[in-house]
Enzyme design. Structure first.
Site, PDB file in Angstrom:
ATOM      1  N   THR A  44      -6.963   3.136  10.376  1.00 57.80           N
ATOM      2  CA  THR A  44      -6.130   2.102  11.003  1.00 57.80           C
ATOM      3  C   THR A  44      -6.257   2.241  12.513  1.00 57.80           C
ATOM      4  O   THR A  44      -6.415   3.340  13.007  1.00 57.80           O
ATOM      5  CB  THR A  44      -4.661   2.372  10.604  1.00 57.80           C
ATOM      6  OG1 THR A  44      -4.503   2.032   9.259  1.00 57.80           O
ATOM      7  CG2 THR A  44      -3.664   1.596  11.447  1.00 57.80           C
TER       8      THR A  44
ATOM      9  N   GLY B 239       1.446  -0.740   3.316  1.00 55.36           N
ATOM     10  CA  GLY B 239       1.795   0.584   3.835  1.00 55.36           C
ATOM     11  C   GLY B 239       2.780   0.489   4.991  1.00 55.36           C
ATOM     12  O   GLY B 239       3.557  -0.466   5.115  1.00 55.36           O
TER      13      GLY B 239
ATOM     14  N   GLY C 235       0.352   5.832   4.522  1.00 58.57           N
ATOM     15  CA  GLY C 235       1.384   4.840   4.806  1.00 58.57           C
ATOM     16  C   GLY C 235       2.680   5.028   4.041  1.00 58.57           C
ATOM     17  O   GLY C 235       3.766   4.781   4.572  1.00 58.57           O
TER      18      GLY C 235
HETATM   19  N1  ASP Z   1      -1.382   3.721   7.510  1.00 60.34           N
HETATM   20  C1  ASP Z   1      -2.296   2.816   6.861  1.00 60.34           C
HETATM   21  C2  ASP Z   1      -1.715   2.344   5.572  1.00 60.34           C
HETATM   22  O1  ASP Z   1      -1.096   3.120   4.886  1.00 60.34           O
HETATM   23  C3  ASP Z   1      -3.623   3.428   6.570  1.00 60.34           C
HETATM   24  C4  ASP Z   1      -4.317   4.047   7.742  1.00 60.34           C
HETATM   25  O2  ASP Z   1      -3.700   4.579   8.647  1.00 60.34           O
HETATM   26  O3  ASP Z   1      -5.568   3.989   7.736  1.00 60.34           O
HETATM   27  O4  ASP Z   1      -1.938   1.208   5.203  1.00 60.34           O
END
Ligand code: ASP
Length: 289
Positions: free
Chosen positions: A152, A182, A206
């Site tokens: 992300t 998430g 997430g």
């Molecule tokens: N936090 C993001 C999610 O859970 C994933 C990520 O950080 O790549 O959708």
């Protein structure tokens, strides 16, 4: 005075991917910094930075997003400004090229978060560029089983008028159930922003970030702690339940903070006091100018 910080995800960066991660973070930072240098707004700066990440398949956002269990791209993004606490967010968005621009178009609308078909319909009405859902999958097509880690992306900017903005964009987790959302589009979990306290953006597992309301914890901690200490204090809560995360913080005085429990967490920073970009693949690494 202006400042900007970007991150490319809490993950492990293999040696062969190091230069792409550095270059992507630098390019995103420069796109945002250019706007701030010219007296532009923090809102425009964070959108510009995140669009660069979304267009770069190195990162799990926009083009090159993780694939859900059905091999489809479902994206989440959010943008928040810290003056009047407006939030625009989309979840499970399909068939939009730059989800962060849909989030920005929603910023002053009454709903905080629109998911699924509604997100694409809103984008169409707002005149944000649409694309075929499969156009977000680079060729050759990746398989849903391919491990992507948490990449992300996020950005926080402070403009010359003292306004903070935060932005986050993600393709979610590889192999996730259809419709899974998430922390990223949820205020107080994956991001938050208050001109008087600071801005924060997280990446990582997430569900764990949401369960521990990490962004909210950083905002509370910033009342007493430095930006670095506030991130560390929030990350300690993730360690209580397991999982990986990384976060960036920008304070109203332009001070940066970041930390991660993942092996790596690519971050780039620049400010009016030190305009040459500094790029790091992990905390404690010597900066690469
Ligand atoms: N936090 C993001 C999610 O859970 C994933 C990520 O950080 O790549 O959708």
């Amino acid at each position: 005075m202006w400042s900007i910080i970007v991150h490319g995800g809490a993950k492990t960066i293999e040696q062969e991917d190091a230069s792409a991660n550095r270059a992507g973070c630098r390019a995103a930072l420069e796109a945002g910094a250019e706007i701030l240098k010219n007296g532009g707004s923090s809102i425009d700066a964070v959108e510009a930075a995140v669009r660069v990440f979304e267009n770069d398949p190195t990162f799990n956002a926009g083009y090159g997003s993780a694939l859900n269990i059905d091999g489809e791209v479902e994206m989440c993004a959010a943008l928040m400004e810290g003056t009047s606490f407006n939030v625009g967010a989309v979840a499970v968005a399909k068939g939009v090229c730059n989800p962060i621009s849909v989030a920005k178009a929603m910023l002053y609308e009454e709903p905080v978060l629109i998911a699924g078909d509604g997100a694409r319909a809103f984008a169409a009405e707002a005149g944000v560029r649409l694309c075929h859902p499969d156009a977000m999958i680079p060729k050759p097509k990746r398989s849903a089983k391919e491990e992507r880690g948490h990449d992300t992306v996020g950005c926080i900017a402070l403009d010359e008028r003292g306004r903070l903005a935060t932005a986050v964009s993600t393709g979610g987790l590889e192999g996730a159930p259809i419709g899974r959302i998430g922390d990223s589009p949820q205020p107080g979990c994956g991001f938050y922003c208050d001109d008087n306290i600071g801005g924060v953006v997280f990446s990582g597992d997430g569900e764990q970030i949401a369960r521990m309301i990490l962004a909210s914890r950083v905002m509370q901690a910033l009342e007493d702690l430095s930006p670095d200490q506030a991130v560390e204090a929030a990350l300690a809560h993730i360690e209580r339940i397991g999982g990986e995360a990384g976060g960036i913080v920008l304070a109203p005085d332009g001070k940066f903070g970041w930390g991660h429990t993942s092996e790596d967490f690519a971050v780039a920073i620049a400010s009016s006091a030190s305009p040459d970009p500094k790029v790091y693949l992990r905390k404690g690494e010597a900066s690469h100018g």
